[in-house]
Design a protein around this motif. Structure first.
Motif, PDB file in Angstrom:
ATOM      1  N   ILE A 370      32.499  36.801  41.858  1.00  0.00           N
ATOM      2  CA  ILE A 370      33.631  37.219  40.973  1.00  0.00           C
ATOM      3  C   ILE A 370      34.310  38.655  41.335  1.00  0.00           C
ATOM      4  O   ILE A 370      33.693  39.240  42.318  1.00  0.00           O
ATOM      5  CB  ILE A 370      32.964  37.364  39.742  1.00  0.00           C
ATOM      6  CG1 ILE A 370      31.884  38.377  39.555  1.00  0.00           C
ATOM      7  CG2 ILE A 370      32.583  36.111  38.969  1.00  0.00           C
ATOM      8  CD1 ILE A 370      31.523  39.097  38.191  1.00  0.00           C
ATOM      9  N   ARG A 372      36.981  41.588  39.723  1.00  0.00           N
ATOM     10  CA  ARG A 372      38.098  42.088  38.986  1.00  0.00           C
ATOM     11  C   ARG A 372      38.527  43.514  39.116  1.00  0.00           C
ATOM     12  O   ARG A 372      37.950  44.424  39.625  1.00  0.00           O
ATOM     13  CB  ARG A 372      37.431  42.176  37.208  1.00  0.00           C
ATOM     14  CG  ARG A 372      38.751  42.941  36.470  1.00  0.00           C
ATOM     15  CD  ARG A 372      38.299  42.966  35.043  1.00  0.00           C
ATOM     16  NE  ARG A 372      39.148  43.675  34.199  1.00  0.00           N
ATOM     17  CZ  ARG A 372      39.388  43.777  32.965  1.00  0.00           C
ATOM     18  NH1 ARG A 372      38.474  42.981  32.118  1.00  0.00           N
ATOM     19  NH2 ARG A 372      40.379  44.372  32.325  1.00  0.00           N
ATOM     20  N   TYR A 386      42.007  39.045  38.801  1.00  0.00           N
ATOM     21  CA  TYR A 386      40.519  38.391  38.469  1.00  0.00           C
ATOM     22  C   TYR A 386      40.383  37.310  39.707  1.00  0.00           C
ATOM     23  O   TYR A 386      41.194  36.919  40.147  1.00  0.00           O
ATOM     24  CB  TYR A 386      40.242  37.638  37.187  1.00  0.00           C
ATOM     25  CG  TYR A 386      40.438  38.505  36.025  1.00  0.00           C
ATOM     26  CD1 TYR A 386      39.436  39.132  35.134  1.00  0.00           C
ATOM     27  CD2 TYR A 386      41.734  38.432  35.111  1.00  0.00           C
ATOM     28  CE1 TYR A 386      39.594  39.870  33.955  1.00  0.00           C
ATOM     29  CE2 TYR A 386      42.092  39.351  34.263  1.00  0.00           C
ATOM     30  CZ  TYR A 386      40.802  39.817  33.632  1.00  0.00           C
ATOM     31  OH  TYR A 386      40.966  40.504  32.299  1.00  0.00           O
ATOM     32  N   LYS A 388      37.497  34.236  39.470  1.00  0.00           N
ATOM     33  CA  LYS A 388      36.478  33.684  38.676  1.00  0.00           C
ATOM     34  C   LYS A 388      36.824  32.317  38.299  1.00  0.00           C
ATOM     35  O   LYS A 388      37.922  31.710  38.586  1.00  0.00           O
ATOM     36  CB  LYS A 388      36.558  34.475  37.246  1.00  0.00           C
ATOM     37  CG  LYS A 388      37.843  34.190  36.362  1.00  0.00           C
ATOM     38  CD  LYS A 388      37.723  35.103  35.254  1.00  0.00           C
ATOM     39  CE  LYS A 388      38.918  34.858  34.281  1.00  0.00           C
ATOM     40  NZ  LYS A 388      38.750  33.467  33.690  1.00  0.00           N
ATOM     41  N   MET A 392      35.157  30.510  32.698  1.00  0.00           N
ATOM     42  CA  MET A 392      34.368  31.548  32.449  1.00  0.00           C
ATOM     43  C   MET A 392      35.192  32.745  31.764  1.00  0.00           C
ATOM     44  O   MET A 392      36.437  32.768  31.919  1.00  0.00           O
ATOM     45  CB  MET A 392      33.979  32.397  33.989  1.00  0.00           C
ATOM     46  CG  MET A 392      33.440  33.779  33.691  1.00  0.00           C
ATOM     47  SD  MET A 392      32.840  34.780  35.312  1.00  0.00           S
ATOM     48  CE  MET A 392      31.553  33.988  35.638  1.00  0.00           C
ATOM     49  N   ILE A 395      36.295  39.048  32.324  1.00  0.00           N
ATOM     50  CA  ILE A 395      35.072  39.921  32.957  1.00  0.00           C
ATOM     51  C   ILE A 395      35.287  41.274  32.543  1.00  0.00           C
ATOM     52  O   ILE A 395      36.473  41.821  32.887  1.00  0.00           O
ATOM     53  CB  ILE A 395      35.422  39.568  34.592  1.00  0.00           C
ATOM     54  CG1 ILE A 395      34.950  38.385  34.905  1.00  0.00           C
ATOM     55  CG2 ILE A 395      34.172  40.652  35.075  1.00  0.00           C
ATOM     56  CD1 ILE A 395      35.358  38.175  36.309  1.00  0.00           C
ATOM     57  N   GLN A 404      26.913  33.742  34.679  1.00  0.00           N
ATOM     58  CA  GLN A 404      27.200  33.630  36.206  1.00  0.00           C
ATOM     59  C   GLN A 404      26.471  32.254  36.664  1.00  0.00           C
ATOM     60  O   GLN A 404      25.300  31.812  36.320  1.00  0.00           O
ATOM     61  CB  GLN A 404      26.618  34.575  36.926  1.00  0.00           C
ATOM     62  CG  GLN A 404      26.701  34.465  38.412  1.00  0.00           C
ATOM     63  CD  GLN A 404      28.094  35.185  38.705  1.00  0.00           C
ATOM     64  OE1 GLN A 404      29.113  34.988  38.074  1.00  0.00           O
ATOM     65  NE2 GLN A 404      28.286  35.852  40.056  1.00  0.00           N
TER      66      GLN A 404
END
Length: 470
Positions: A370, A372, A386, A388, A392, A395, A404
């Motif tokens: 991930i 951000r 992001y 991801k 999801m 974040i 996760q």
């Protein structure tokens, strides 16, 4: 007398195993050299994106129980991966271990990038092995004196037993195989494979929009026209004159001795080319270009034909390149999912979600990476990016995601690069960008990656110059 002492020795050893009694027992293992691992360190070095290595530093402590120096001869230690010798060995020179003391032996190995690539993506069992043969025959006379007491009726001086113990030692450990090894499971992750995804690009509004018009409905209405323009085909093209020349045959003289009037049928196309070729060496090329323009047996895309054969020769040299760019842009437009609403007064901004395929090329599962990164202002975070999965949630900065997930070994997952633009975070909306306002933005974010041992989260704050590991 000697026989009596030997019998007493055997009875003594048997008593040590059978009776639970208080005794000052001399253990043979206490009189042998010992090797004890002190440390095992791993260090990664990288001089460029393609040149890297891993250093292994292994330290053993060798103890000498004797009253004189003990030589540890020259020996070789090698690395085995999953039981296979990889041909990387180090020679250690002879070391003298002081009496009643110990010495540290250091072994250093370096695996190059080429060797590491053979181990990447696997859960490897790394074993360091060495074999040392020590001759301890001369050291049996240095055994310490012990008072061996089993009972009041069984009391012997160790000096009387020492000759027999010496003989036992000479037979059993005169040549002592002093070998030691260290094993460790090491995961060296392989770089992921990142490719274009077949999933559509998506555009989402932040906040609510206006139901006045549905952008997806407009797109769906334009798709049939765009598909026809790009993929529309014509079922063959045959100019009548060229068709007649290609298909017509004519008889030409082909005399032989017994028949001077014999003829044969030949294609007029080939016959004419043979006649003209002595006067024009480029006639074949010219004729083939004419046929490509005006004579085609199979179907072809009409717009491609028009661009290649009409626009380019007419003096538009960039026509083909611009047509290719238009087709690429159209396909992106066609497969983009737009919001169902137009931006309105309650719209804060928008997000663009660009998919890509992330493949785990390891033989073990890893957590989904991930990322951000956000521009931080007093009113919020106007710009964010992001990486991801689509399902999801947001974040949050400074927090470890609770949902996760993992990517199984040798499997793929569709991830999204998300660009977010939130106008509400500006004091006067988007107009703040064009007014004489002073901004002091900060850049903060969080990222993670799994090297095979679980995800490592790194939070960063550019203004405060902080980097936190979670």
């Amino acid at each position: 007398m000697k026989t009596s002492l030997l019998i007493q020795l055997i009875l003594f050893i048997g008593s040590c195993f059978l009776l639970s009694c208080s005794t000052n027992l001399m253990v043979l293992e206490d009189m042998l050299p010992k090797a004890k691992q002190q440390s095992f360190n791993v260090k990664f070095n990288q001089t460029s994106l393609v040149d890297f290595s891993v250093n292994f530093d292994l330290v053993y402590e060798i103890s000498n129980p004797y009253k004189k120096e003990l030589p540890i001869p020259d020996h070789v230690i090698g690395i085995f991966v999953n039981g296979r010798d990889i041909g990387l060995a180090k020679t250690h020179q002879e070391v003298m271990v002081p009496s009643k003391s110990s010495s540290l032996l250091n072994y250093s190995f370096t695996l190059s990038s080429a060797q590491l690539r053979q181990l990447m993506g696997k859960d490897n069992n790394l074993t360091f092995k060495t074999a040392i043969e020590l001759d301890l025959t001369d050291y049996t006379n240095t055994l310490p004196n012990f008072q061996l007491a089993v009972s009041e009726d069984f009391d012997l001086e160790s000096s009387e037993l020492k000759p027999y113990i010496n003989k036992l030692l000479q037979k059993k450990i005169g040549k002592f195989d002093f070998s030691y090894e260290h094993s460790a499971r090491v995961k060296i992750p392989a770089p992921p494979s990142i490719t274009k995804s077949n999933e559509p690009i998506e555009i989402k509004l932040l906040g609510t929009g206006s139901n006045l018009l549905n952008p997806n409905a407009i797109k769906n209405a334009l798709i049939p026209f765009g598909d026809l323009l790009i993929n529309g085909e014509m079922d063959g093209l045959k100019d009548p004159f060229i068709d007649a020349v290609v298909s017509m045959t004519v008889p030409v003289p082909d005399p032989v001795i017994d028949n001077i009037f014999r003829t044969k049928d030949v294609k007029i196309e080939n016959y004419m080319l043979d006649l003209i070729r002595p006067f024009d060496s480029q006639i074949n090329t010219k004729w083939n270009n004419t046929k490509a323009l005006m004579y085609r047996n199979s179907s072809f895309k009409l717009t491609d034909y028009f661009v290649d054969n009409i626009l380019d020769p007419a003096g538009f040299p960039d026509a083909s390149e611009k047509w290719d760019i238009f087709q690429t842009s159209y396909n992106q437009f066609k497969y983009t999912v737009f919001p169902d609403q137009l931006p309105g007064p309650q719209t804060r901004g928008f997000e663009i979600l660009i998919p890509f395929t992330f493949k785990n090329q390891n033989e073990f599962p890893i957590s989904i990476p991930i990322f951000r990164s956000s521009v931080i202002l007093p009113g919020g975070q106007p710009f964010s990016m992001y990486v991801k999965p689509k399902d999801m949630g947001e974040i949050n900065l400074g927090e470890v995601p609770s949902n996760q997930a993992e990517i199984p070994a040798k499997q793929s997952k569709t991830l999204y690069v998300v660009f977010s633009f939130d106008m509400k975070t500006f004091n006067q909306g988007i107009y703040s960008l064009f007014m004489q306002n002073q901004f002091e933005p900060n850049l903060g974010g969080i990222m993670s990656y799994d090297f095979g041992y679980g995800p490592l989260y790194i939070g960063y704050d550019l203004k405060n110059m902080s980097l936190d590991y979670k």
